[in-house]
Design a protein around this motif. Structure first.
Motif, short mmCIF file in Angstrom:
data_model
loop_
_atom_site.label_atom_id
_atom_site.label_comp_id
_atom_site.label_asym_id
_atom_site.label_seq_id
_atom_site.Cartn_x
_atom_site.Cartn_y
_atom_site.Cartn_z
N VAL A 193 -3.31 -74.34 -51.98
CA VAL A 193 -4.68 -74.87 -51.98
C VAL A 193 -5.45 -74.34 -53.19
O VAL A 193 -6.17 -75.09 -53.86
CB VAL A 193 -5.40 -74.48 -50.68
CG1 VAL A 193 -6.89 -74.83 -50.77
CG2 VAL A 193 -4.79 -75.20 -49.49
N THR A 194 -5.29 -73.06 -53.49
CA THR A 194 -5.99 -72.46 -54.63
C THR A 194 -5.57 -73.12 -55.94
O THR A 194 -6.42 -73.48 -56.77
CB THR A 194 -5.69 -70.94 -54.70
OG1 THR A 194 -6.19 -70.31 -53.52
CG2 THR A 194 -6.35 -70.32 -55.93
N GLN A 195 -4.27 -73.27 -56.14
CA GLN A 195 -3.77 -73.88 -57.37
C GLN A 195 -4.21 -75.34 -57.48
O GLN A 195 -4.53 -75.82 -58.57
CB GLN A 195 -2.24 -73.79 -57.43
CG GLN A 195 -1.69 -72.38 -57.56
CD GLN A 195 -2.11 -71.71 -58.85
OE1 GLN A 195 -2.47 -72.36 -59.84
NE2 GLN A 195 -2.11 -70.38 -58.85
N THR A 196 -4.25 -76.03 -56.35
CA THR A 196 -4.68 -77.44 -56.36
C THR A 196 -6.15 -77.55 -56.75
O THR A 196 -6.53 -78.40 -57.57
CB THR A 196 -4.46 -78.08 -54.97
OG1 THR A 196 -3.08 -78.00 -54.63
CG2 THR A 196 -4.88 -79.55 -54.99
N ALA B 217 -4.32 -78.76 -68.76
CA ALA B 217 -4.22 -79.58 -67.56
C ALA B 217 -2.77 -79.66 -67.09
O ALA B 217 -2.49 -79.57 -65.88
CB ALA B 217 -4.77 -80.98 -67.82
N ALA B 218 -1.86 -79.82 -68.03
CA ALA B 218 -0.44 -79.90 -67.67
C ALA B 218 0.04 -78.59 -67.06
O ALA B 218 0.83 -78.58 -66.10
CB ALA B 218 0.39 -80.24 -68.91
N ASN C 134 1.48 -75.49 -62.14
CA ASN C 134 1.24 -74.43 -61.16
C ASN C 134 1.13 -75.00 -59.74
O ASN C 134 1.59 -74.38 -58.78
CB ASN C 134 -0.04 -73.67 -61.50
CG ASN C 134 0.11 -72.83 -62.76
OD1 ASN C 134 1.23 -72.50 -63.18
ND2 ASN C 134 -1.01 -72.50 -63.39
N VAL C 135 0.53 -76.18 -59.64
CA VAL C 135 0.42 -76.84 -58.34
C VAL C 135 1.81 -77.20 -57.83
O VAL C 135 2.15 -76.97 -56.66
CB VAL C 135 -0.46 -78.10 -58.43
CG1 VAL C 135 -0.39 -78.91 -57.13
CG2 VAL C 135 -1.90 -77.72 -58.72
N GLU C 136 2.60 -77.78 -58.72
CA GLU C 136 3.95 -78.18 -58.31
C GLU C 136 4.79 -76.97 -57.90
O GLU C 136 5.53 -77.00 -56.91
CB GLU C 136 4.63 -78.93 -59.45
CG GLU C 136 6.07 -79.37 -59.18
CD GLU C 136 6.20 -80.38 -58.03
OE1 GLU C 136 7.34 -80.70 -57.67
OE2 GLU C 136 5.17 -80.84 -57.51
#
Length: 319
Positions: free
Chosen positions: A253-256, A195-196, A201-203
């Protein structure tokens, strides 16, 4: 110095450096309050992050305490000074040897007999067991009356009982290690780590997106109190620039979405609760066993006590 020219050079430089450096550049601007716009994460996503953080902290706090179950001597009093001979044989083995002893010397030899296996456990219950047996033998050795010393007999019975309680505690610890600690460590070190990583990746994709936006719009550090903007309006962006932004937005968007899925899986898994139930089951089994052992011992001690009181009363009446 021509600050506008220097600002333009920084903007051009940021377009040429690696994605990692570009993200670092954007992060630095944000920390310095120099970022014009920052892409906001969805409220639901932020809520998931808070829940995952809470789950991680709960695991860390519980493991910080329950990891003591991996240490045999967690309840062993530090002030006890037991010798190698004290830890050489189990109380059951010593009682067996003592039962065949025909003299004080043989009894003493039985107490300090060489170890038949590994040193005995250092738990509080085992320590009480060994102390009780040693005390029992001291009383037996100095008993001069008829029959056995009732207190010495009671202490020997208590020693055997506490050894069983100590063994039950070790069985509990073993179950907790395999059924609770292993599972919670897996959740902490694997599931929550995944999860981290997804959140990171989102950040990274957000920083990349904002860095692209800042670059194609010509926004860089505010120098001399002036913000450098070569493209003040999105309508002035070239098709290539617009395409670059859209590509970065799609990646964000994909990473989120992937991170949302990972975090929901971590939060929805029943494993932590199942592991906690196993912890309680192991503790319950231990306390149940301890209760059973002591329940068997209590009437024996009561009988010895009654017999001693009757004998004392008879002696007093005979005087």
């Amino acid at each position: 110095m021509d600050f506008s020219r220097f600002s333009k050079n920084l903007s051009d430089f940021s377009a040429q450096i690696t994605p990692f450096a570009s993200r670092t550049f954007q992060f630095t601007k944000e920390q310095l309050g120099q970022a014009e716009d920052r892409t906001q994460l969805p409220a639901d996503y932020i809520d998931l992050e808070k829940k995952v953080d809470a789950l991680k902290q709960a695991h860390q706090r519980m493991l910080a305490v329950t990891s003591q179950y991996t240490t045999e001597a967690y309840d062993y009093p530090p002030n006890i000074k037991e010798t190698f001979q004290d830890l050489g044989r189990t109380v059951s083995e010593k009682v067996s040897l003592l039962s065949s002893a025909t003299s004080t010397a043989e009894a003493q030899a039985a107490l300090v007999a060489p170890a038949s296996a590994k040193p005995q456990p250092k738990t509080f219950s085992h320590a009480i067991s060994r102390a009780s047996l040693s005390s029992s033998q001291l009383l037996h050795q100095h008993h001069t009356g008829a029959g056995e010393d009732p207190l010495a007999t009671a202490l020997e019975r208590y020693a055997l009982a506490m050894e069983r309680v100590g063994d039950a505690r070790l069985a509990q610890d073993s179950q907790i290690q395999s059924r609770f600690l292993a599972g919670w460590n897996t959740t902490l070190n694997t599931n929550l780590t995944f999860a981290a990583r997804a959140r990171k990746n989102v950040e990274n994709s957000r920083l990349t997106l904002d860095a692209v936006k800042a670059r194609v719009k010509g926004t860089t550090f505010k120098l001399g109190g002036q913000a450098r903007t070569d493209h003040p309006d999105d309508t002035e962006l070239s098709s290539d620039a617009q395409e670059e932004i859209e590509k970065a937005e799609d990646e964000f968007v994909t990473q989120t979405e992937e991170a949302v899925g990972v975090m929901k899986n971590v939060l929805d898994t029943p494993e932590p609760l199942r592991n906690l139930a196993e912890l309680v089951a192991a503790q319950m089994e231990y306390h149940k066993k301890a209760y059973e052992v002591l329940s068997e011992l209590a009437p024996v001690l009561e009988t010895l006590q009654t017999e001693q009181e009757v004998g004392s009363t008879s002696k007093f009446s005979a005087l």
